[in-house]
Design a protein around this motif. Structure first.
Motif, PDB file in Angstrom:
ATOM      1  N   GLY A  15     -58.267 -16.646  -8.798  1.00  0.00           N
ATOM      2  CA  GLY A  15     -57.940 -17.987  -8.292  1.00  0.00           C
ATOM      3  C   GLY A  15     -57.024 -17.999  -7.081  1.00  0.00           C
ATOM      4  N   ASP A  16     -56.239 -16.933  -6.897  1.00  0.00           N
ATOM      5  CA  ASP A  16     -55.283 -16.898  -5.788  1.00  0.00           C
ATOM      6  C   ASP A  16     -55.910 -16.410  -4.488  1.00  0.00           C
ATOM      7  OD1 ASP A  16     -53.562 -17.614  -7.779  1.00  0.00           O
ATOM      8  OD2 ASP A  16     -52.704 -15.621  -8.047  1.00  0.00           O
ATOM      9  N   LEU A  60     -80.048 -10.101 -16.494  1.00  0.00           N
ATOM     10  CA  LEU A  60     -79.400 -11.413 -16.542  1.00  0.00           C
ATOM     11  C   LEU A  60     -77.891 -11.208 -16.620  1.00  0.00           C
ATOM     12  CD1 LEU A  60     -79.525 -14.553 -17.015  1.00  0.00           C
ATOM     13  CD2 LEU A  60     -79.706 -14.050 -19.454  1.00  0.00           C
ATOM     14  N   VAL A  61     -77.151 -11.905 -15.747  1.00  0.00           N
ATOM     15  CA  VAL A  61     -75.692 -11.807 -15.746  1.00  0.00           C
ATOM     16  C   VAL A  61     -75.096 -13.200 -15.883  1.00  0.00           C
ATOM     17  CG1 VAL A  61     -73.648 -11.198 -14.379  1.00  0.00           C
ATOM     18  CG2 VAL A  61     -75.633  -9.680 -14.376  1.00  0.00           C
ATOM     19  N   ILE A  62     -74.140 -13.341 -16.800  1.00  0.00           N
ATOM     20  CA  ILE A  62     -73.417 -14.597 -16.987  1.00  0.00           C
ATOM     21  C   ILE A  62     -72.054 -14.462 -16.311  1.00  0.00           C
ATOM     22  CG2 ILE A  62     -72.565 -16.299 -18.671  1.00  0.00           C
ATOM     23  CD1 ILE A  62     -75.566 -15.633 -19.029  1.00  0.00           C
ATOM     24  N   LEU A  63     -71.755 -15.340 -15.366  1.00  0.00           N
ATOM     25  CA  LEU A  63     -70.409 -15.383 -14.784  1.00  0.00           C
ATOM     26  C   LEU A  63     -69.539 -16.209 -15.720  1.00  0.00           C
ATOM     27  CD1 LEU A  63     -71.065 -16.067 -10.971  1.00  0.00           C
ATOM     28  CD2 LEU A  63     -71.059 -13.894 -12.196  1.00  0.00           C
ATOM     29  N   ALA A  64     -68.836 -15.543 -16.635  1.00  0.00           N
ATOM     30  CA  ALA A  64     -68.023 -16.241 -17.636  1.00  0.00           C
ATOM     31  C   ALA A  64     -66.638 -16.502 -17.049  1.00  0.00           C
ATOM     32  CB  ALA A  64     -67.931 -15.416 -18.916  1.00  0.00           C
ATOM     33  N   CYS A  65     -66.638 -17.017 -15.828  1.00  0.00           N
ATOM     34  CA  CYS A  65     -65.420 -17.205 -15.051  1.00  0.00           C
ATOM     35  C   CYS A  65     -65.611 -18.459 -14.214  1.00  0.00           C
ATOM     36  CB  CYS A  65     -65.216 -15.978 -14.157  1.00  0.00           C
ATOM     37  SG  CYS A  65     -63.905 -16.130 -12.937  1.00  0.00           S
ATOM     38  N   ASN A  66     -64.725 -19.425 -14.376  1.00  0.00           N
ATOM     39  CA  ASN A  66     -64.889 -20.679 -13.640  1.00  0.00           C
ATOM     40  C   ASN A  66     -64.677 -20.501 -12.146  1.00  0.00           C
ATOM     41  OD1 ASN A  66     -65.250 -23.251 -15.475  1.00  0.00           O
ATOM     42  ND2 ASN A  66     -64.005 -21.797 -16.608  1.00  0.00           N
ATOM     43  N   THR A  67     -63.724 -19.644 -11.770  1.00  0.00           N
ATOM     44  CA  THR A  67     -63.462 -19.433 -10.345  1.00  0.00           C
ATOM     45  C   THR A  67     -64.679 -18.814  -9.671  1.00  0.00           C
ATOM     46  OG1 THR A  67     -61.128 -19.087 -10.873  1.00  0.00           O
ATOM     47  CG2 THR A  67     -61.845 -18.413  -8.701  1.00  0.00           C
ATOM     48  N   ALA A  68     -65.243 -17.778 -10.296  1.00  0.00           N
ATOM     49  CA  ALA A  68     -66.436 -17.130  -9.732  1.00  0.00           C
ATOM     50  C   ALA A  68     -67.626 -18.089  -9.739  1.00  0.00           C
ATOM     51  CB  ALA A  68     -66.771 -15.862 -10.510  1.00  0.00           C
ATOM     52  N   SER A  69     -67.760 -18.878 -10.816  1.00  0.00           N
ATOM     53  CA  SER A  69     -68.856 -19.848 -10.879  1.00  0.00           C
ATOM     54  C   SER A  69     -68.713 -20.899  -9.782  1.00  0.00           C
ATOM     55  CB  SER A  69     -68.887 -20.544 -12.251  1.00  0.00           C
ATOM     56  OG  SER A  69     -69.169 -19.624 -13.273  1.00  0.00           O
ATOM     57  N   ALA A  70     -67.458 -21.303  -9.505  1.00  0.00           N
ATOM     58  CA  ALA A  70     -67.207 -22.346  -8.509  1.00  0.00           C
ATOM     59  C   ALA A  70     -67.425 -21.821  -7.099  1.00  0.00           C
ATOM     60  CB  ALA A  70     -65.778 -22.871  -8.650  1.00  0.00           C
ATOM     61  N   LYS A  71     -67.003 -20.586  -6.846  1.00  0.00           N
ATOM     62  CA  LYS A  71     -66.929 -20.135  -5.455  1.00  0.00           C
ATOM     63  C   LYS A  71     -67.972 -19.105  -5.056  1.00  0.00           C
ATOM     64  CE  LYS A  71     -62.246 -21.544  -4.930  1.00  0.00           C
ATOM     65  NZ  LYS A  71     -60.909 -21.262  -4.459  1.00  0.00           N
ATOM     66  N   ALA A  72     -68.692 -18.528  -6.006  1.00  0.00           N
ATOM     67  CA  ALA A  72     -69.628 -17.456  -5.637  1.00  0.00           C
ATOM     68  C   ALA A  72     -71.044 -17.648  -6.155  1.00  0.00           C
ATOM     69  CB  ALA A  72     -69.083 -16.118  -6.138  1.00  0.00           C
ATOM     70  N   LEU A  73     -71.201 -18.383  -7.243  1.00  0.00           N
ATOM     71  CA  LEU A  73     -72.500 -18.431  -7.927  1.00  0.00           C
ATOM     72  C   LEU A  73     -73.624 -18.925  -7.024  1.00  0.00           C
ATOM     73  CD1 LEU A  73     -74.250 -18.190 -10.496  1.00  0.00           C
ATOM     74  CD2 LEU A  73     -73.534 -20.492 -11.109  1.00  0.00           C
ATOM     75  N   THR A 107     -57.593 -24.192 -13.746  1.00  0.00           N
ATOM     76  CA  THR A 107     -56.645 -23.509 -12.871  1.00  0.00           C
ATOM     77  C   THR A 107     -56.623 -24.232 -11.523  1.00  0.00           C
ATOM     78  OG1 THR A 107     -58.350 -22.060 -11.976  1.00  0.00           O
ATOM     79  CG2 THR A 107     -57.177 -21.284 -13.939  1.00  0.00           C
ATOM     80  N   ARG A 108     -55.641 -23.921 -10.705  1.00  0.00           N
ATOM     81  CA  ARG A 108     -55.561 -24.554  -9.378  1.00  0.00           C
ATOM     82  C   ARG A 108     -56.824 -24.295  -8.564  1.00  0.00           C
ATOM     83  NH1 ARG A 108     -49.974 -22.752  -8.769  1.00  0.00           N
ATOM     84  NH2 ARG A 108     -48.603 -24.486  -9.258  1.00  0.00           N
ATOM     85  N   GLY A 109     -57.323 -23.049  -8.628  1.00  0.00           N
ATOM     86  CA  GLY A 109     -58.515 -22.686  -7.854  1.00  0.00           C
ATOM     87  C   GLY A 109     -59.724 -23.515  -8.241  1.00  0.00           C
ATOM     88  N   THR A 110     -59.925 -23.682  -9.554  1.00  0.00           N
ATOM     89  CA  THR A 110     -61.080 -24.462 -10.030  1.00  0.00           C
ATOM     90  C   THR A 110     -60.922 -25.933  -9.674  1.00  0.00           C
ATOM     91  OG1 THR A 110     -61.488 -22.897 -11.825  1.00  0.00           O
ATOM     92  CG2 THR A 110     -62.394 -25.105 -12.098  1.00  0.00           C
ATOM     93  N   VAL A 111     -59.728 -26.467  -9.878  1.00  0.00           N
ATOM     94  CA  VAL A 111     -59.477 -27.877  -9.560  1.00  0.00           C
ATOM     95  C   VAL A 111     -59.658 -28.138  -8.066  1.00  0.00           C
ATOM     96  CG1 VAL A 111     -57.648 -29.637  -9.456  1.00  0.00           C
ATOM     97  CG2 VAL A 111     -58.051 -28.379 -11.586  1.00  0.00           C
ATOM     98  N   ASN A 112     -59.077 -27.255  -7.237  1.00  0.00           N
ATOM     99  CA  ASN A 112     -59.179 -27.448  -5.787  1.00  0.00           C
ATOM    100  C   ASN A 112     -60.602 -27.304  -5.265  1.00  0.00           C
ATOM    101  OD1 ASN A 112     -56.442 -27.873  -5.712  1.00  0.00           O
ATOM    102  ND2 ASN A 112     -55.920 -25.802  -5.048  1.00  0.00           N
ATOM    103  N   SER A 113     -61.419 -26.529  -5.960  1.00  0.00           N
ATOM    104  CA  SER A 113     -62.815 -26.355  -5.517  1.00  0.00           C
ATOM    105  C   SER A 113     -63.640 -27.630  -5.718  1.00  0.00           C
ATOM    106  CB  SER A 113     -63.484 -25.222  -6.298  1.00  0.00           C
ATOM    107  OG  SER A 113     -63.820 -25.646  -7.616  1.00  0.00           O
ATOM    108  N   GLU A 114     -63.153 -28.519  -6.596  1.00  0.00           N
ATOM    109  CA  GLU A 114     -63.850 -29.779  -6.939  1.00  0.00           C
ATOM    110  C   GLU A 114     -65.272 -29.550  -7.473  1.00  0.00           C
ATOM    111  OE1 GLU A 114     -63.425 -32.727  -3.811  1.00  0.00           O
ATOM    112  OE2 GLU A 114     -61.345 -33.021  -4.449  1.00  0.00           O
ATOM    113  N   SER A 115     -65.534 -28.345  -7.975  1.00  0.00           N
ATOM    114  CA  SER A 115     -66.875 -28.031  -8.483  1.00  0.00           C
ATOM    115  C   SER A 115     -67.276 -28.920  -9.648  1.00  0.00           C
ATOM    116  CB  SER A 115     -66.942 -26.570  -8.922  1.00  0.00           C
ATOM    117  OG  SER A 115     -66.774 -25.738  -7.812  1.00  0.00           O
ATOM    118  N   TYR A 116     -66.314 -29.205 -10.534  1.00  0.00           N
ATOM    119  CA  TYR A 116     -66.644 -30.056 -11.684  1.00  0.00           C
ATOM    120  C   TYR A 116     -66.953 -31.486 -11.248  1.00  0.00           C
ATOM    121  CZ  TYR A 116     -65.987 -26.559 -15.225  1.00  0.00           C
ATOM    122  OH  TYR A 116     -66.176 -25.450 -16.020  1.00  0.00           O
TER     123      TYR A 116
END
Length: 278
Positions: free
Chosen positions: A45-46, A70-83, A125-134
């Motif tokens: 996130g940083d 098949l790969v699951i990105l079980a990470c919100n930051t990676a899902s938000a910024k890389a998926l 986390t700050r990273g997920t919130v700031n990404s506004e992905s949700y």
């Protein structure tokens, strides 16, 4: 035909993804799995968008090299910024027969079933919130739903230091809940948008009004994966069904194994992997 030893890959920058893996393995115990924690470079996130994308891609390609279709990105930051970049720019050209899924979309898809007042809170986390992905994903499925977000910077450190069950954690659980609910008094559903947060569910429930639904990602992602495999026999048929589980970390395996058992509820024995030079 020689039977392929192919596994479902589960990836996180650290330990939180183990809460998702635990639910997946409980719901779908028959498959082979490889879990990879990029603990040497956590927290993601940083970091900048480009760095998170690069790290995530390296981990995904490592799991592909181990034979994961098949790969699951079980990470919100990676899902938000890389998926999305990996799905659109890498898979079609380099790995047309592989799939990568995240944790945000399965959560956004079902949130409408849990709010009557069309008002949802997202805690991350700050990273997920700031990404506004949700905000973007929920808006895609339910444009009528209002979303308020709250970053909870102290929650992950509390959990990773095994302080989340202690009375000292109450202050920070209550603080962020109060801050979120002050933003919109109509909120009747809260999404825990970090894979660490299922460990705080008992405490959060104690402090939440009983009429507010709480959604944690562990079971949501497991249900979503079960459905995905049902609908994609071309992927499902390639995965070995021996119930094997392997754990890898880019950090110190001894440290990983001690901490991982908190998240996985079982003894974990991992091996170290050098992601940079794979």
């Amino acid at each position: 035909m020689v039977k392929n030893k192919q596994s479902i890959g589960v990836f996180d920058s650290g330990y939180g993804g183990l809460t998702v893996f635990k639910s997946i393995a409980r719901k779908l115990p028959q498959y082979n799995y490889i879990y990879l924690g990029d603990n040497a470079r956590t927290p993601y996130g940083d970091h900048s968008f480009e760095t998170i994308y690069q790290y995530t891609l390296e981990c995904v390609e490592w799991l592909f090299a181990q034979g994961c279709p098949l790969v699951i990105l079980a990470c919100n930051t990676a899902s938000a910024k890389a998926l999305r970049s990996i799905q659109q720019n890498i898979l079609p050209f380099k790995y047309p027969d592989r799939r990568v899924l995240g944790v945000i979309r399965p959560t956004a898809e079902i949130v409408g079933n849990y709010t009557h007042k069309k008002s949802v809170g997202v805690m991350g986390t700050r990273g997920t919130v700031n990404s506004e992905s949700y905000l973007m994903e929920i808006n895609k499925f339910f444009p009528e739903i209002k979303v308020a977000q709250q970053s909870c910077p102290m929650w992950v450190p509390l959990i990773e230091n095994d302080e989340h069950r202690n009375p000292g954690a109450d202050y920070f659980v209550k603080k962020y809940l109060d801050e979120l609910l002050a933003k919109d008094d109509e909120i009747d559903c809260i999404v825990l948008a970090c894979t660490h947060y299922p460990l705080l569910v008992p405490k959060i429930k104690e402090m939440l009004p009983p009429d507010i639904n709480l959604l944690a990602q562990d079971d949501i992602v497991a249900d979503s994966l079960a459905l995905y495999l049902e609908n994609h026999p071309e992927i499902e048929s390639r995965i070995s069904k021996e119930g094997h589980q392997q754990f890898f970390t880019s950090g110190d395996p001894r440290v990983f194994d001690i901490n991982a058992s908190t998240f996985f509820d079982n003894e974990v024995v991992s091996s170290r992997v050098d992601l940079i030079h794979h």
